[in-house]
Scaffold this active site. Structure first.
Site, short mmCIF file in Angstrom:
data_model
loop_
_atom_site.label_atom_id
_atom_site.label_comp_id
_atom_site.label_asym_id
_atom_site.label_seq_id
_atom_site.Cartn_x
_atom_site.Cartn_y
_atom_site.Cartn_z
CD GLU A 136 -4.60 -6.03 2.85
OE1 GLU A 136 -5.41 -5.25 3.41
OE2 GLU A 136 -3.38 -6.03 3.07
CD GLU A 190 -3.04 -1.08 2.21
OE1 GLU A 190 -2.85 -0.32 3.19
OE2 GLU A 190 -4.07 -1.75 2.07
#
Length: 803
Positions: free
Chosen positions: A249, A178
């Site tokens: 995710e 991320e």
């Protein structure tokens, strides 16, 4: 020769599953030349115990998963520079080999920054002290250590032949995590770091693809992937037509913090967004984060994160199924896999079925066809025409038609059972004779050896060896004064003020608002007055740019007396890192026996260690410490930390964020187990119990308009919806708590008879289910001896006790 045939089949299966380089195209990962549509689930090896791994992986496989995903935890493996630990819960090689033994693939997210609600984002704290370092940037010191650790881990897994290119199970790896969340904050040092990280990872030549999640500019050949709850709705797309759509995710719930309410995500919502991602984005890889969350043992949780991690995942903290989440997703996986080859190879198309309805089709030249019928309206059902047939779509739902004709699954219609998890006290510690105590000393300035004419930063002083840091000072006052005031400001997380050895105040911050001020009235005596301030962290921060610059602890201090205001910031301060009990390792069994424990004398005083013993409860089911009577602290069983607790920090609804704390069975022996607690606030250990954790009730609610069980699609003679119940292993249905075929109101959480009810409901269900571990009942008027209310759509709701 049967065993030779069996061995041949096993070898053929292994060759089919593993071996050969993994590649990809714009539709999917390609393994052994075959496109794959894969369902994955996150299970983190350090958040469970090795004895749990086989069961967790088996249950994940039973839930329809193809892949197990895990992060690599740098802080666990290299707690000090060059000192590595791969023992016990840190044995990543054994974990991946167990995945392989059960015939599943693995996805390894090396990071090595992982966030993951792990203290310091998974970085070992010693990295902070590397001269000139700037984390996650085009910074030579950081890149050197990042590359060294990543290379070591990759080479270790290579040496065990665990990558698919070597015949192992690892088909996908991740570098960084991320990064787009911090890239702008790092300005010109961000983009070159992304390019370097990708080049470094690819250069390790694992033979499997690499991904960067939430990184739209992931350099070729690294795949950019999505992290979110709604990747099918987001403006997410692979950054090259030759890269597949991967969802690393899909959050099955959300992590919980002390003082925060749990965020529950329904099975229906998860299923809807998975189906939408496959249909709309041509998604080929979906990873559930988490599939099993587990436990943040020790001090591993990041700031304010509770010890139980993603307990609302399909497999809960204790390894039990969360239903219907697990069962509904399993049905979804089966429905998709009924004709996944057509999804992977067919020509995609889509068109409108109405103002809020659309169809997505995948069709092959051979005539095979799969359709997803989508109703995006959140409030209204819709009846749509597709291929000359009519289909009813509930609000915000997707129907899957593996032959473009038969609706085998709808994301809003749950056929799976619902379960209720119960806690039952099996051991009590309500006798004062069972407890011993040890009072933590409050240090004073004259007893400290570390000194500074400044208020030192908490993390840089403790080096993450303890949650606790004492700040001590003293000053001369000429007269007694009962109306003085001490004022302090801290960057968090918790502060206790002791004035002349007596508690004068206690306060704490909150998640994302950790800083706070305190003002307390104190009494001065004539002569030397001592101030002792205990700063406590509740995990280190784990996100944001320039993580190495984040700060905790005391930053301002002043005292106002009748003689004026005195700024204490530049007074001489003495420091003590950690607690006396920690230094003595009072929680270790051998060291604990050398401590001078005292008889229990509960007085609601803070900073007290408590000790007791217990014999293991019978059976092998999960158990937990109920710490509902305690305040805040830390707990160990047989010298092993089961984590921080903070029962006194209530949610807005007035309940503890976590009251039960998991005791893995592997931590416990048959008798003479020790429990040691450090209690900060003054909680009462006489209220502690050890509870068994079990599934006590199973419920089902299926309507006449539900599709039949998805597994019956290709079986002749099976039609119509069915309500299916089954208790956990070694349990049976001992009582029918509720049964109604008709129009029962509510759901499995709260129900009642409706205006229509078949009087045969109870007897029919008892006949089919009582005394059995599992049973199946047709949801039809015929099964209940007649229609209790013609012309009305009916459903069957059954709730049973498992014993």
């Amino acid at each position: 020769m049967w065993w030779l045939w069996r061995l041949y089949l096993a070898a053929a299966f292994a060759a089919a599953v593993y071996g050969g380089d993994v590649t990809y195209d714009g539709r999917s990962l390609i393994i052994n030349g075959q496109r794959k549509l894969l369902f994955s689930g996150s299970i983190h090896y350090p958040r469970s115990t090795p004895d749990m791994w086989p069961s967790l992986i088996k249950r994940a496989k039973n839930g329809g998963l193809d892949v197990i995903e895990t992060y690599v935890f740098w802080n666990e493996h290299e707690p000090q520079p060059g000192q590595f630990d791969f023992s016990g819960r840190k044995d990543i090689v054994s974990f991946i080999k167990e995945i392989q033994a059960q015939g599943l693939y693995a996805c390894v997210r090396f990071g090595p920054y992982i966030q993951s609600e792990i203290s310091y984002g998974g970085f070992p704290f010693w990295l902070h002290d590397v001269p000139g370092i700037i984390f996650r940037s085009d910074n030579e010191p950081f890149k050197l250590h990042m590359q060294n650790f990543t290379t070591k881990m990759v080479n270790m897994l290579k040496s065990e032949k665990l990558f698919a290119s070597q015949g192992g199970p690892i088909i996908l790896s991740q570098i960084e995590n991320e990064y787009s969340n911090v890239e702008k904050g790092l300005k010109e040092k961000g983009p070159p770091y992304v390019r370097w990280a990708a080049q470094m990872a690819v250069g390790l030549q694992t033979g499997v693809p690499w991904v960067m999640c939430k990184q739209i500019d992931a350099p070729d050949p690294v795949i950019n992937s999505c992290n979110n709850m709604k990747c099918g709705e987001l403006d997410f797309t692979p950054n090259s037509p030759n890269k597949p759509a991967i969802w690393t995710e899909n959050w099955t719930s959300f992590y919980q913090v002390y003082g925060g309410e749990p965020r529950i995500r329904s099975a229906e919502d998860i299923a809807y967004h998975v189906a939408l991602f496959i249909a709309r984005k041509k998604g080929c890889f979906i990873n559930y984060y988490m599939y099993h969350g587990g436990t943040n043992f020790g001090r591993s949780a990041s700031a304010f994160v509770i010890t139980g991690y993603y307990d609302q995942a399909p497999i809960d903290e204790y390894g039990l199924f969360r239903e219907p989440k697990r069962g509904h997703l399993k049905d979804l996986h089966i429905a998709v896999k009924l004709n996944s080859a057509t999804i992977m190879h067919g020509t995609p198309s889509n068109f409108s079925l109405g103002p809020f309805q659309e169809a997505y089709m995948f069709r092959r030249n051979s005539g095979e066809c799969v359709a997803f019928l989508v109703n995006i309206n959140r409030n209204l059902s819709a009846t749509v025409q597709f291929q000359n047939s009519s289909y009813q779509l509930p609000p915000k739902s997707i129907s899957i038609l593996p032959d473009c004709k038969t609706q085998v699954f709808n994301t809003a219609k749950v056929n799976a059972k619902y379960t209720t998890r119960s806690t039952t006290p099996v051991l009590q510690f309500n006798s004062a004779q069972k407890w011993e105590e040890f009072k933590e000393e409050v240090p004073i300035f004259s007893n400290t050896s570390t000194r500074a004419n400044a208020l030192l930063e908490h993390m840089n002083t403790t080096k993450d060896t303890s949650d606790y840091l004492w700040y001590t000072t003293s000053f001369q006052h000429n007269v007694s004064d009962t109306s003085s005031t001490i004022r302090v400001k801290t960057l968090g997380h918790v502060l206790h003020i002791f004035f002349n050895d007596a508690l004068a105040g206690y306060a704490h911050g909150r998640f994302r608002h950790s800083s706070f001020k305190m003002k307390r009235r104190v009494s001065l005596k004539e002569g030397i007055n001592s101030i002792s301030l205990l700063s406590a962290s509740v995990g280190l921060p784990n996100s944001g740019p320039y993580l190495e610059r984040r700060a905790l602890g005391l930053c301002k201090a002043a005292i106002k007396t009748s003689q004026g205001r005195q700024d204490l910031r530049h007074s001489e301060w003495g420091y003590q890192v950690g607690l006396l009990g920690e230094k003595m390792q009072i929680f270790e069994e051998d060291a604990s026996n050398t401590v001078q424990w005292s008889k229990f004398s509960y007085s609601k005083q803070p900073l007290i260690w408590y000790k007791t013993t217990f014999d293991a409860p019978s059976g092998n089911g999960p158990i937990a410490l109920n710490l509902g009577s305690m305040g805040k602290g830390h707990v160990w069983v047989n010298g092993q930390s089961i984590g921080r607790y903070w029962v006194s920090f209530h949610t807005p609804s007035g309940t503890p964020s976590q009251a039960w704390y998991n005791i893995p069975r592997s931590f416990v022996r048959a008798s003479k187990n020790s429990v040691v607690l450090f209690e900060e606030e003054g909680g009462n250990p006489l209220g502690i119990t050890i509870d068994s954790i079990s599934i006590s009730k199973v419920c089902g609610h299926v309507g006449e308009l539900h599709p039949p069980p998805v597994r019956s699609w290709k079986k002749r003679g099976m039609s119509g919806p069915k309500l299916q119940l089954h208790c956990p292993q070694k349990q049976h249905i001992s009582r029918i708590l509720f049964a109604s075929f008709g129009t029962p109101t509510g759901d499995c959480a709260a129900y009642a008879l409706g205006t229509c009810h078949s009087p045969n409901s109870q007897s029919i269900v008892e006949k089919r289910c009582l005394g059995k571990r599992k049973c199946s009942i047709s949801v039809s008027s015929r099964a209940f001896g007649g229609d209790p209310c013609p012309g009305i759509t009916k459903s069957l709701l059954v709730d049973v006790q498992c014993t």
